[in-house]
Scaffold this active site. Structure first.
Site, short mmCIF file in Angstrom:
data_model
loop_
_atom_site.label_atom_id
_atom_site.label_comp_id
_atom_site.label_asym_id
_atom_site.label_seq_id
_atom_site.Cartn_x
_atom_site.Cartn_y
_atom_site.Cartn_z
N CYS A 101 -7.50 -1.82 -7.75
CA CYS A 101 -8.62 -1.44 -6.88
C CYS A 101 -9.28 -0.15 -7.38
O CYS A 101 -9.96 -0.19 -8.39
CB CYS A 101 -8.15 -1.34 -5.43
N HIS A 195 -4.71 -5.85 -4.21
CA HIS A 195 -3.55 -4.98 -3.98
C HIS A 195 -2.23 -5.73 -4.00
O HIS A 195 -1.64 -5.98 -2.95
CB HIS A 195 -3.71 -4.26 -2.64
N GLU A 197 0.52 -4.51 -4.65
CA GLU A 197 1.57 -3.60 -4.15
C GLU A 197 1.72 -3.67 -2.63
O GLU A 197 2.72 -3.22 -2.09
CB GLU A 197 1.27 -2.15 -4.61
#
Lengths: 223, 294
Positions: A101, A195, A197
């Protein structure tokens, strides 16, 4: 009772699993601002030795670097003030780097919408907040092409996300969503607009660690 | 298969704001100063808390015209405040596509019994809390981010410290409890057992927790970060000070390098006058706004 329950904490379980006889990869996660803890959790879960990086000195001895999501204007300003732009550009020359991002934006050569400090190490042009404001943030499957000829699907979490508007000749598209380019690779540098993560699918982080162990080119030691 | 407004993208934006400073702004000019200083988001409002406190009267959601102007002027997320329980102000803010709504005690409450049912919205909400029970009640209503209430508009950090300490102490105490005790804790905290048990098991809130209410200096910001805040809101502290741009930059750096006294000493130098502060003990109980909300 909460509708969907509290959000899960990703990638936390299990001890690190380094291969016997090999050194664990030492990965830095840029911790100026944003979701750096989530990357550290996920990388640690995959057996890497991951830690926070805020100063140029903390880049020493790292095998790879993650630039997390956050606000790219904030991260860029803090890079500039902390004297990190040049050390980070030098780092990217020699070691694998993974940006998510805002991290993808920081790696890009330029943005469509104006000037801000960027590392400019990937030959791509990025449009910030391309999918819209927060009420347009979404989850959707991403078409992933990490290995030539193999198509996979990855759960994409897009938050005020950018997309890639232009790719140079040395850039390979590794992820698409809704016909937009949302993941790119140039040599040892990868950037995605979403994302990984924040979820619990570790394939992209594992792929990055694969680049670190397989493709890491050591720069000549200066004496 | 594209789904908007999921809990994951609501809490996810708060995750992206971590380690950052969210600044109160009342004009396009202030919003630009905040963005250039490295704010990770701005809070668009009509008056900063110090002025609301001084001028009195009913404090409401900002003029949509002003919010739109600020959205057009900056590329970082724009938040705005709705009155506690005023779900129509929230509907309007959602229609304006603000990035986060602060259901805020700083504005005059519109409902003395009910908070907004935040599950009904695609836009995420941040809510204030003075302790763990209040934080969990807000999360149960759909808040995707929590902040300490502190005592807004005072330039005095003591209440933000009290609230952050309370939340952290209460989380630590929960982590040491067995199941029997957790049932009782849920009753005491007036919060759902499932959330209480989750916090006990994980040792943290299920959403990001910022600090707000009284932060006026880089040292205040670093103090809150060292106490466990994920980031800070600065309200009156910047634009009521002598040199807002310099102070804003300093607070941003202090929030990133909050464990590095060398950086804190460097950025704290030569910032000019901080905002004038108020002694909480000298205030009448009805002047305290942290008791708004339930």
């Amino acid at each position: 009772m909460v509708g969907s329950g509290p959000p899960a904490v990703p990638g936390t379980d299990g001890p690190p699993t380094g291969h016997p006889g090999t050194r664990r990869s030492k990965i830095g996660v840029l911790a100026l601002q944003g979701a750096f803890r989530e990357h550290i959790r996920m990388l640690t879960g995959l057996g890497a030795d991951a830690g926070e990086v805020r100063t140029p000195g903390e880049l020493d001895g790292l095998d790879g670097l993650v630039i997390p999501g956050g606000e790219s204007t904030t991260i860029g300003l803090l890079m500039e003030k902390g004297g990190l732009l040049t050390p980070l550009r030098e780092f990217v020359e020699a070691r694998p780097v993974f940006g998510t991002c805002a991290g993808l934006i920081m790696l890009a050569r330029s943005t469509v919408d104006g000037e801000q400090p960027l590392l400019q190490v990937m030959d791509v042009t990025v449009r910030r907040n391309a999918f819209g404001r927060q009420t347009r943030s979404f989850e959707a499957p991403v078409d992933l092409a990490l290995i030539p000829g193999v198509q996979e699907t990855f759960p994409g979490i897009f938050i005020r996300a950018p997309w890639v508007e232009r790719t140079g000749p040395d850039v390979e598209v590794i992820a698409r969503c809704d016909g937009r380019i949302v993941g790119v690779r140039q040599d040892r540098v990868i950037g995605v607009a979403f994302h990984p993560e924040l979820g619990d699918d570790t394939r992209l982080h594992a792929y990055f660690l694969g680049l670190v162990t397989a493709g890491a080119v050591r720069p000549p030691v200066r004496r | 298969m594209r789904v908007e407004g999921t809990l994951r993208v609501k809490t996810g934006l708060a995750e992206m704001l971590k380690g950052g400073v969210i600044m109160d702004v009342t004009s396009v000019g202030q919003a630009r100063i905040a963005e250039e200083a490295g704010a990770c988001a701005v809070m668009a409002l009509e008056r900063v808390p110090a002025d609301i406190r001084k001028e009195g009267g009913v404090a409401r959601m900002a003029d949509p015209e002003k919010i739109v102007e600020i959205q057009e002027a900056v590329s970082i997320p724009v938040m705005a405040k709705a009155r506690i329980g005023h779900f129509v102000e929230a509907q309007i803010l959602e229609a304006l596509e603000v990035d986060y709504i602060d259901e805020s005690e700083v504005l005059t409450p519109a409902d003395e019994a009910h908070h907004i049912n935040k599950w009904k919205f695609k836009v995420p909400f941040v809510c204030g809390a003075t302790g763990l029970g209040e934080a969990l009640r807000r999360i149960n209503e759909g808040a995707a981010m929590i902040r300490t209430k502190g005592e807004a508009g005072t330039g005095n950090v003591v209440e933000a410290v009290r609230h952050m300490r309370a939340i952290m102490d209460q989380i630590h105490a929960l982590s040491a409890m067995d199941e029997d005790e957790l049932f009782r804790a849920a009753k005491d905290y007036q919060a759902p057992y499932e959330l209480v048990a989750w916090v006990a098991g994980h040792g943290t809130l299920p959403v990001v927790n910022f600090s707000a209410g009284g932060i006026a200096t880089p040292a205040d910001a670093a103090l809150m970060m060292q106490l466990g805040a994920d980031g800070v809101f600065v309200g009156s502290g910047i634009f009521k000070s002598g040199d807002p741009a310099a102070r804003a930059r300093a607070i941003v750096e202090a929030t990133t390098h909050f464990r590095d006294p060398g950086v804190l000493a460097r950025v704290s130098r030569g910032l000019g006058e901080a905002m004038p502060g108020l002694e909480i003990g000298a205030m009448r109980p009805e002047e305290l706004i942290q008791h708004r909300g339930w």
